[in-house]
Design an enzyme around this catalytic site. Structure first.
Site, PDB file in Angstrom:
ATOM      1  N   SER A 108       0.855  -1.191   0.000  1.00 35.97           N
ATOM      2  CA  SER A 108       0.000   0.000   0.000  1.00 35.97           C
ATOM      3  C   SER A 108       0.890   1.239   0.000  1.00 35.97           C
ATOM      4  O   SER A 108       2.010   1.213   0.516  1.00 35.97           O
ATOM      5  CB  SER A 108      -0.876  -0.017   1.258  1.00 35.97           C
ATOM      6  OG  SER A 108      -1.338   1.273   1.569  1.00 35.97           O
ATOM      7  N   SER A 109       0.355   2.331  -0.543  1.00 34.76           N
ATOM      8  CA  SER A 109       1.132   3.586  -0.577  1.00 34.76           C
ATOM      9  C   SER A 109       1.344   4.158   0.822  1.00 34.76           C
ATOM     10  O   SER A 109       2.160   5.070   0.999  1.00 34.76           O
ATOM     11  CB  SER A 109       0.424   4.616  -1.461  1.00 34.76           C
ATOM     12  OG  SER A 109      -0.856   4.902  -0.942  1.00 34.76           O
ATOM     13  N   CYS A 110       0.646   3.620   1.831  1.00 38.86           N
ATOM     14  CA  CYS A 110       0.818   4.130   3.204  1.00 38.86           C
ATOM     15  C   CYS A 110       2.176   3.757   3.789  1.00 38.86           C
ATOM     16  O   CYS A 110       2.522   4.194   4.884  1.00 38.86           O
ATOM     17  CB  CYS A 110      -0.314   3.661   4.115  1.00 38.86           C
ATOM     18  SG  CYS A 110      -0.242   1.906   4.517  1.00 38.86           S
ATOM     19  N   TYR A 137      -0.365  -0.880  10.268  1.00 40.38           N
ATOM     20  CA  TYR A 137      -0.527  -1.595   8.999  1.00 40.38           C
ATOM     21  C   TYR A 137       0.679  -1.312   8.095  1.00 40.38           C
ATOM     22  O   TYR A 137       1.249  -2.216   7.480  1.00 40.38           O
ATOM     23  CB  TYR A 137      -1.822  -1.136   8.324  1.00 40.38           C
ATOM     24  CG  TYR A 137      -2.105  -1.767   6.984  1.00 40.38           C
ATOM     25  CD1 TYR A 137      -2.550  -3.085   6.900  1.00 40.38           C
ATOM     26  CD2 TYR A 137      -1.933  -1.054   5.797  1.00 40.38           C
ATOM     27  CE1 TYR A 137      -2.815  -3.673   5.663  1.00 40.38           C
ATOM     28  CE2 TYR A 137      -2.180  -1.626   4.563  1.00 40.38           C
ATOM     29  CZ  TYR A 137      -2.629  -2.934   4.507  1.00 40.38           C
ATOM     30  OH  TYR A 137      -2.880  -3.513   3.278  1.00 40.38           O
ATOM     31  N   LYS A 141       3.529  -3.895   6.424  1.00 41.74           N
ATOM     32  CA  LYS A 141       3.786  -3.961   4.982  1.00 41.74           C
ATOM     33  C   LYS A 141       5.258  -3.660   4.657  1.00 41.74           C
ATOM     34  O   LYS A 141       5.846  -4.266   3.758  1.00 41.74           O
ATOM     35  CB  LYS A 141       2.858  -3.000   4.231  1.00 41.74           C
ATOM     36  CG  LYS A 141       1.411  -3.492   4.159  1.00 41.74           C
ATOM     37  CD  LYS A 141       1.323  -4.756   3.342  1.00 41.74           C
ATOM     38  CE  LYS A 141      -0.067  -5.335   3.276  1.00 41.74           C
ATOM     39  NZ  LYS A 141      -0.092  -6.621   2.563  1.00 41.74           N
ATOM     40  N   HIS A 180     -13.808   3.514   1.567  1.00 42.15           N
ATOM     41  CA  HIS A 180     -12.960   4.631   1.146  1.00 42.15           C
ATOM     42  C   HIS A 180     -13.795   5.643   0.358  1.00 42.15           C
ATOM     43  O   HIS A 180     -14.950   5.399   0.040  1.00 42.15           O
ATOM     44  CB  HIS A 180     -11.783   4.108   0.324  1.00 42.15           C
ATOM     45  CG  HIS A 180     -10.843   3.280   1.135  1.00 42.15           C
ATOM     46  ND1 HIS A 180     -10.567   1.966   0.851  1.00 42.15           N
ATOM     47  CD2 HIS A 180     -10.133   3.577   2.257  1.00 42.15           C
ATOM     48  CE1 HIS A 180      -9.715   1.491   1.745  1.00 42.15           C
ATOM     49  NE2 HIS A 180      -9.442   2.438   2.607  1.00 42.15           N
TER      50      HIS A 180
END
Length: 316
Positions: A108-110, A137, A141, A180
């Site tokens: 994920s881009s997070c 999270y 990742k 979202h």
């Protein structure tokens, strides 16, 4: 790659995993393996080792994760950190031990720092602190990305990580409490249209900018990584284009046919002003997105209408 190659897709019933399955089938792949969480608990190391030793797939695609919104991340930090690490560590380590040469890890881009420069480049990983609302999270990742990088370095295996931008599409979550922004808007505009084109109230000013990618395009990127040996360990996957939340709302309003007013509640927070990914690395090796936002929203809305009976009534 031979279309009879055995490919195991972890999380094959989720939005991304099901899209990967769909695209692979469309391309003629016939030896796909998927297990529900009841059939195989990915948090159970012994079970995952036994499964991969028995099945011996040539490729593992990890689209499995414990996911949730800001609230869930905030309320259950330990579960988000530990369960995601258990799932991915079991898959990565068991794949290595089973001699599986190719592993595609989806993140994920997070994973990128909260205040990283825009657009987000792969080399910004671990250069600053994370967004506190989803750091648990994100940390999980990041460990997955680093585990795959370590295997590449130490064992010279084709283990690669793909980091998608905001995804939307078939099998999205349309629950207004946990979804979202894009699927939530689709539902809001549709229900307002059904309710005599009542006004749609949206949070914030509408000025923040966001990037979106149709999930079938993400699946195409996964298949590209499957069919080619990518030279680096980490790639961003997105459209490389962003729009304001206001433009997104107006596009969705048009697609759904809602005729009422959009009301912006400026008392509510806007969130991060901009979140765009630099996707030049994927482009340089020969892959880019193909579904424009309006077309993707039309396909997503059509899927929503076909499956509307599965969504509970929500009072406006």
């Amino acid at each position: 790659m031979d279309t009879n190659t055995k490919i195991y897709i972890a999380g094959h019933r989720g939005m991304v995993g099901s899209a990967v399955w769909r695209v692979l089938e469309k391309k003629g792949y016939t030896n796909l393996v998927g297990k529900t969480s009841k059939e195989l608990d990915l948090k159970d190391q012994v079970a995952v080792v036994a499964f991969l030793e028995k099945e011996k797939p040539a490729v593992v695609i990890d689209a499995a994760a414990r996911v949730g919104g800001i609230l869930a991340n905030n309320d259950f930090p330990y579960q988000f950190l530990m369960e995601n690490m258990q799932i991915q560590n079991n898959l990565i380590d068991s794949s290595l031990k089973a001699g599986i040469e190719k592993f595609i890890f989806l993140g994920s881009s997070c994973i990128y720092p909260k205040f990283a420069p825009q657009p987000l480049k792969e080399e910004y990983l671990l250069t600053d602190s994370l967004e506190p609302t989803n750091e648990w999270y994100a940390l999980a990742k990041i460990t997955g990305v680093k585990a795959c990088q370590a295997i590449r370095k130490q064992f010279n295996k084709d283990y690669v990580s793909l980091m998608p931008t905001n995804l939307y599409g078939h099998f999205d979550n349309f629950d207004l409490q946990t979804s979202h922004v894009l699927p939530a808007m689709i539902r809001k505009f549709h229900e307002a249209k059904e309710n005599n084109n009542s006004d749609v109230v949206l949070w914030g000013s509408g000025t923040p900018m966001r990037e979106f990618l149709f999930v079938d395009d993400m699946a195409e990127a996964v298949v590209y990584a499957l069919e080619n040996e990518l030279p680096e360990y980490l790639y961003n996957v997105g459209s490389g284009k962003d729009i304001t939340i206001k433009e997104l709302a107006e596009t969705i309003q048009k697609v759904t046919g809602h005729q009422g007013q959009i009301v912006w509640d400026a008392e509510k927070p806007d969130g991060t002003p901009r979140k765009l990914m630099d996707v030049s690395k994927m482009k340089d090796i020969g892959w880019q997105y193909s579904t424009e936002l309006k077309e993707g929203i039309e396909q997503t809305y059509a899927w929503f209408l076909e499956n509307i009976e599965n969504f509970k009534e929500v009072k406006m």
